[in-house]
Motif scaffolding. Structure first.
Motif, PDB file in Angstrom:
ATOM      1  N   ALA A   1      13.616  -5.375  -8.224  1.00  0.00           N
ATOM      2  CA  ALA A   1      12.886  -5.015  -7.002  1.00  0.00           C
ATOM      3  C   ALA A   1      13.709  -4.071  -6.130  1.00  0.00           C
ATOM      4  O   ALA A   1      14.907  -4.240  -5.964  1.00  0.00           O
ATOM      5  N   ASN A   2      13.021  -3.074  -5.577  1.00  0.00           N
ATOM      6  CA  ASN A   2      13.663  -2.199  -4.602  1.00  0.00           C
ATOM      7  C   ASN A   2      13.653  -2.894  -3.243  1.00  0.00           C
ATOM      8  O   ASN A   2      13.203  -4.034  -3.120  1.00  0.00           O
TER       9      ASN A   2
ATOM     10  N   LEU B   1       0.822  -1.207   0.000  1.00  0.00           N
ATOM     11  CA  LEU B   1       0.000   0.000   0.000  1.00  0.00           C
ATOM     12  C   LEU B   1       0.861   1.263   0.000  1.00  0.00           C
ATOM     13  O   LEU B   1       0.531   2.244  -0.678  1.00  0.00           O
ATOM     14  N   LEU B   2       1.974   1.246   0.730  1.00  0.00           N
ATOM     15  CA  LEU B   2       2.898   2.376   0.682  1.00  0.00           C
ATOM     16  C   LEU B   2       3.437   2.576  -0.735  1.00  0.00           C
ATOM     17  O   LEU B   2       3.519   3.701  -1.233  1.00  0.00           O
ATOM     18  N   ASN B   3       3.814   1.465  -1.395  1.00  0.00           N
ATOM     19  CA  ASN B   3       4.303   1.554  -2.769  1.00  0.00           C
ATOM     20  C   ASN B   3       3.237   2.102  -3.710  1.00  0.00           C
ATOM     21  O   ASN B   3       3.541   2.882  -4.616  1.00  0.00           O
TER      22      ASN B   3
ATOM     23  N   ASP C   1      11.311  -7.606 -13.537  1.00  0.00           N
ATOM     24  CA  ASP C   1      11.732  -8.900 -13.001  1.00  0.00           C
ATOM     25  C   ASP C   1      12.001  -8.705 -11.518  1.00  0.00           C
ATOM     26  O   ASP C   1      12.892  -7.942 -11.141  1.00  0.00           O
ATOM     27  N   MET C   2      11.232  -9.399 -10.683  1.00  0.00           N
ATOM     28  CA  MET C   2      11.353  -9.240  -9.229  1.00  0.00           C
ATOM     29  C   MET C   2      12.786  -9.453  -8.749  1.00  0.00           C
ATOM     30  O   MET C   2      13.279  -8.716  -7.912  1.00  0.00           O
ATOM     31  N   LEU C   3      13.465 -10.450  -9.284  1.00  0.00           N
ATOM     32  CA  LEU C   3      14.817 -10.768  -8.817  1.00  0.00           C
ATOM     33  C   LEU C   3      15.822  -9.690  -9.189  1.00  0.00           C
ATOM     34  O   LEU C   3      16.780  -9.452  -8.463  1.00  0.00           O
ATOM     35  N   GLN C   4      15.631  -9.027 -10.323  1.00  0.00           N
ATOM     36  CA  GLN C   4      16.608  -8.042 -10.782  1.00  0.00           C
ATOM     37  C   GLN C   4      16.203  -6.608 -10.514  1.00  0.00           C
ATOM     38  O   GLN C   4      17.061  -5.751 -10.335  1.00  0.00           O
TER      39      GLN C   4
END
Length: 110
Positions: free
Chosen positions: A67-68, A24-26, A62-65
């Motif tokens: 993502a913050n 939700l913050l994002n 790509d979540m793996l590459q």
């Protein structure tokens, strides 16, 4: 329609709360003006979905590459604390779905 209660172990409830808060913050940070959180249980599994009306994930995300730190936390909590599967897609904005098994005892949840 009245929502049904879903019983979670403390570890699962904490992970769900942290994940929901981060998503939700994002949503707000990336320009969404509305967000929807839905959690449901079906037998031995639960599903948490968070959707917003923001710009969604970048093309080729790509979540793996890509993502913050916040999304990395969401991924870690989903996979390790919930033993779940995380799917991030665009559906009129960002759509995050986490499916995980419900703990059957405090021993399994801890």
């Amino acid at each position: 329609m009245r929502p049904e209660a879903i019983e979670l172990a403390v570890k699962q409830a904490t992970a769900v709360a942290l994940i929901t808060n981060e998503l939700l913050l994002n949503s707000g940070k990336h320009g969404a003006t509305e967000a929807r959180v839905v959690m449901k249980a079906d037998g031995d599994n639960a599903q948490l979905c968070v959707n917003d009306n923001g710009p969604g994930f970048p093309m080729g995300f790509d979540m793996l590459q890509n993502a913050n730190l916040g999304l990395s936390l969401v991924d870690t909590l989903a996979r390790h604390d919930l033993d779940g599967e995380l799917i991030c897609t665009n559906l009129n904005g960002a759509h995050v779905q986490i499916t995980f098994p419900l703990a059957t005892s405090t021993a399994e949840a801890g």
